[in-house]
Motif scaffolding. Structure first.
Motif, PDB file in Angstrom:
ATOM      1  N   TRP A  17       0.846  -1.196   0.000  1.00 49.04           N
ATOM      2  CA  TRP A  17       0.000   0.000   0.000  1.00 49.04           C
ATOM      3  C   TRP A  17       0.885   1.252   0.000  1.00 49.04           C
ATOM      4  O   TRP A  17       0.653   2.177  -0.778  1.00 49.04           O
ATOM      5  CB  TRP A  17      -0.922  -0.012   1.221  1.00 49.04           C
ATOM      6  CG  TRP A  17      -1.943   1.073   1.219  1.00 49.04           C
ATOM      7  CD1 TRP A  17      -3.226   0.983   0.785  1.00 49.04           C
ATOM      8  CD2 TRP A  17      -1.769   2.434   1.669  1.00 49.04           C
ATOM      9  NE1 TRP A  17      -3.866   2.194   0.936  1.00 49.04           N
ATOM     10  CE2 TRP A  17      -2.994   3.098   1.475  1.00 49.04           C
ATOM     11  CE3 TRP A  17      -0.701   3.132   2.212  1.00 49.04           C
ATOM     12  CZ2 TRP A  17      -3.172   4.440   1.805  1.00 49.04           C
ATOM     13  CZ3 TRP A  17      -0.875   4.473   2.537  1.00 49.04           C
ATOM     14  CH2 TRP A  17      -2.104   5.109   2.337  1.00 49.04           C
ATOM     15  N   THR A  20       2.613   1.682  -3.366  1.00 49.76           N
ATOM     16  CA  THR A  20       1.666   2.142  -4.383  1.00 49.76           C
ATOM     17  C   THR A  20       1.317   3.612  -4.165  1.00 49.76           C
ATOM     18  O   THR A  20       1.242   4.389  -5.126  1.00 49.76           O
ATOM     19  CB  THR A  20       0.393   1.275  -4.355  1.00 49.76           C
ATOM     20  OG1 THR A  20       0.761  -0.098  -4.526  1.00 49.76           O
ATOM     21  CG2 THR A  20      -0.586   1.678  -5.446  1.00 49.76           C
ATOM     22  N   HIS A  31       0.237   5.288 -15.510  1.00 54.22           N
ATOM     23  CA  HIS A  31      -0.826   4.336 -15.152  1.00 54.22           C
ATOM     24  C   HIS A  31      -1.529   4.733 -13.850  1.00 54.22           C
ATOM     25  O   HIS A  31      -1.763   3.899 -12.977  1.00 54.22           O
ATOM     26  CB  HIS A  31      -0.269   2.917 -15.033  1.00 54.22           C
ATOM     27  CG  HIS A  31       0.568   2.501 -16.197  1.00 54.22           C
ATOM     28  ND1 HIS A  31       0.021   2.261 -17.442  1.00 54.22           N
ATOM     29  CD2 HIS A  31       1.898   2.297 -16.320  1.00 54.22           C
ATOM     30  CE1 HIS A  31       0.992   1.919 -18.276  1.00 54.22           C
ATOM     31  NE2 HIS A  31       2.141   1.943 -17.625  1.00 54.22           N
ATOM     32  N   ALA A  33      -4.617   5.548 -13.129  1.00 54.03           N
ATOM     33  CA  ALA A  33      -5.889   4.882 -12.846  1.00 54.03           C
ATOM     34  C   ALA A  33      -5.652   3.475 -12.303  1.00 54.03           C
ATOM     35  O   ALA A  33      -6.311   3.047 -11.345  1.00 54.03           O
ATOM     36  CB  ALA A  33      -6.756   4.825 -14.103  1.00 54.03           C
ATOM     37  N   GLU A  34      -4.704   2.773 -12.881  1.00 53.62           N
ATOM     38  CA  GLU A  34      -4.378   1.425 -12.403  1.00 53.62           C
ATOM     39  C   GLU A  34      -3.828   1.477 -10.974  1.00 53.62           C
ATOM     40  O   GLU A  34      -4.187   0.646 -10.134  1.00 53.62           O
ATOM     41  CB  GLU A  34      -3.354   0.787 -13.338  1.00 53.62           C
ATOM     42  CG  GLU A  34      -2.979  -0.625 -12.963  1.00 53.62           C
ATOM     43  CD  GLU A  34      -1.962  -1.210 -13.925  1.00 53.62           C
ATOM     44  OE1 GLU A  34      -1.176  -2.057 -13.471  1.00 53.62           O
ATOM     45  OE2 GLU A  34      -1.946  -0.837 -15.117  1.00 53.62           O
ATOM     46  N   ARG A  36      -4.492   3.797  -8.724  1.00 51.69           N
ATOM     47  CA  ARG A  36      -5.615   4.120  -7.827  1.00 51.69           C
ATOM     48  C   ARG A  36      -6.458   2.890  -7.535  1.00 51.69           C
ATOM     49  O   ARG A  36      -6.863   2.657  -6.388  1.00 51.69           O
ATOM     50  CB  ARG A  36      -6.470   5.236  -8.416  1.00 51.69           C
ATOM     51  CG  ARG A  36      -5.842   6.605  -8.280  1.00 51.69           C
ATOM     52  CD  ARG A  36      -6.836   7.720  -8.577  1.00 51.69           C
ATOM     53  NE  ARG A  36      -7.392   7.638  -9.920  1.00 51.69           N
ATOM     54  CZ  ARG A  36      -6.861   8.201 -10.992  1.00 51.69           C
ATOM     55  NH1 ARG A  36      -5.735   8.887 -10.890  1.00 51.69           N
ATOM     56  NH2 ARG A  36      -7.433   8.094 -12.169  1.00 51.69           N
ATOM     57  N   ARG A  37      -6.738   2.095  -8.566  1.00 51.41           N
ATOM     58  CA  ARG A  37      -7.518   0.861  -8.360  1.00 51.41           C
ATOM     59  C   ARG A  37      -6.775  -0.097  -7.433  1.00 51.41           C
ATOM     60  O   ARG A  37      -7.371  -0.716  -6.547  1.00 51.41           O
ATOM     61  CB  ARG A  37      -7.820   0.183  -9.690  1.00 51.41           C
ATOM     62  CG  ARG A  37      -8.941   0.828 -10.466  1.00 51.41           C
ATOM     63  CD  ARG A  37      -9.401  -0.035 -11.628  1.00 51.41           C
ATOM     64  NE  ARG A  37      -8.355  -0.247 -12.627  1.00 51.41           N
ATOM     65  CZ  ARG A  37      -8.126   0.552 -13.662  1.00 51.41           C
ATOM     66  NH1 ARG A  37      -8.882   1.623 -13.843  1.00 51.41           N
ATOM     67  NH2 ARG A  37      -7.165   0.282 -14.516  1.00 51.41           N
ATOM     68  N   HIS A  38      -5.475  -0.216  -7.632  1.00 49.05           N
ATOM     69  CA  HIS A  38      -4.681  -1.118  -6.796  1.00 49.05           C
ATOM     70  C   HIS A  38      -4.643  -0.620  -5.352  1.00 49.05           C
ATOM     71  O   HIS A  38      -4.733  -1.422  -4.407  1.00 49.05           O
ATOM     72  CB  HIS A  38      -3.272  -1.252  -7.373  1.00 49.05           C
ATOM     73  CG  HIS A  38      -2.466  -2.328  -6.730  1.00 49.05           C
ATOM     74  ND1 HIS A  38      -2.851  -3.647  -6.717  1.00 49.05           N
ATOM     75  CD2 HIS A  38      -1.294  -2.271  -6.053  1.00 49.05           C
ATOM     76  CE1 HIS A  38      -1.956  -4.358  -6.077  1.00 49.05           C
ATOM     77  NE2 HIS A  38      -0.999  -3.545  -5.656  1.00 49.05           N
ATOM     78  N   LEU A  40      -6.937   1.119  -3.845  1.00 50.61           N
ATOM     79  CA  LEU A  40      -8.247   0.830  -3.276  1.00 50.61           C
ATOM     80  C   LEU A  40      -8.370  -0.641  -2.894  1.00 50.61           C
ATOM     81  O   LEU A  40      -8.856  -0.978  -1.801  1.00 50.61           O
ATOM     82  CB  LEU A  40      -9.349   1.224  -4.263  1.00 50.61           C
ATOM     83  CG  LEU A  40     -10.780   1.037  -3.789  1.00 50.61           C
ATOM     84  CD1 LEU A  40     -11.045   1.822  -2.518  1.00 50.61           C
ATOM     85  CD2 LEU A  40     -11.748   1.450  -4.872  1.00 50.61           C
ATOM     86  N   LEU A  41      -7.923  -1.533  -3.763  1.00 56.02           N
ATOM     87  CA  LEU A  41      -7.963  -2.962  -3.477  1.00 56.02           C
ATOM     88  C   LEU A  41      -7.152  -3.289  -2.217  1.00 56.02           C
ATOM     89  O   LEU A  41      -7.615  -4.024  -1.337  1.00 56.02           O
ATOM     90  CB  LEU A  41      -7.410  -3.755  -4.664  1.00 56.02           C
ATOM     91  CG  LEU A  41      -7.214  -5.252  -4.421  1.00 56.02           C
ATOM     92  CD1 LEU A  41      -8.562  -5.958  -4.457  1.00 56.02           C
ATOM     93  CD2 LEU A  41      -6.277  -5.830  -5.443  1.00 56.02           C
ATOM     94  N   SER A  43      -6.393  -1.232   0.194  1.00 56.70           N
ATOM     95  CA  SER A  43      -7.069  -0.619   1.350  1.00 56.70           C
ATOM     96  C   SER A  43      -8.158  -1.532   1.881  1.00 56.70           C
ATOM     97  O   SER A  43      -8.287  -1.724   3.098  1.00 56.70           O
ATOM     98  CB  SER A  43      -7.666   0.733   0.960  1.00 56.70           C
ATOM     99  OG  SER A  43      -6.653   1.646   0.621  1.00 56.70           O
TER     100      SER A  43
END
Length: 80
Positions: A17, A20, A31, A33-34, A36-38, A40-41, A43
């Motif tokens: 975390w 990232t 990247h 957006a990628e 941010r998605r990672h 969130l996952l 988290s």
């Protein structure tokens, strides 16, 4: 001896975390957006980890200690 016996997978997720987050905070990250998605996952994975349901995980200090332990890339010393 550690005050909170964090499982290895929880420590690894928190370290990832932080990595990232640092990558996402760079100027014009690739990247985004990628990333941010990672983030969130990770988290969600950290927040809902089963260890937080144990008596040791009930303390808010445990969450603070996990972040402190992993923020600077500190490695937990193995007990002999």
């Amino acid at each position: 001896m550690d005050r909170f016996p964090f499982p290895d997978d929880l420590i690894a997720a928190q370290r990832e975390w932080h990595d990232t987050y640092r990558a996402l905070s760079a100027p014009r990250p690739r990247h985004a957006a990628e990333l941010r998605r990672h983030l969130l996952l990770l988290s969600v994975r950290i927040h809902w980890h089963p260890w937080w349901s144990t008596p040791a995980g009930w303390s808010p200090a445990a969450r603070v200690e996990l972040r402190r332990l992993t923020a600077a890339g500190n490695r937990r010393a193995d007990a002999a």
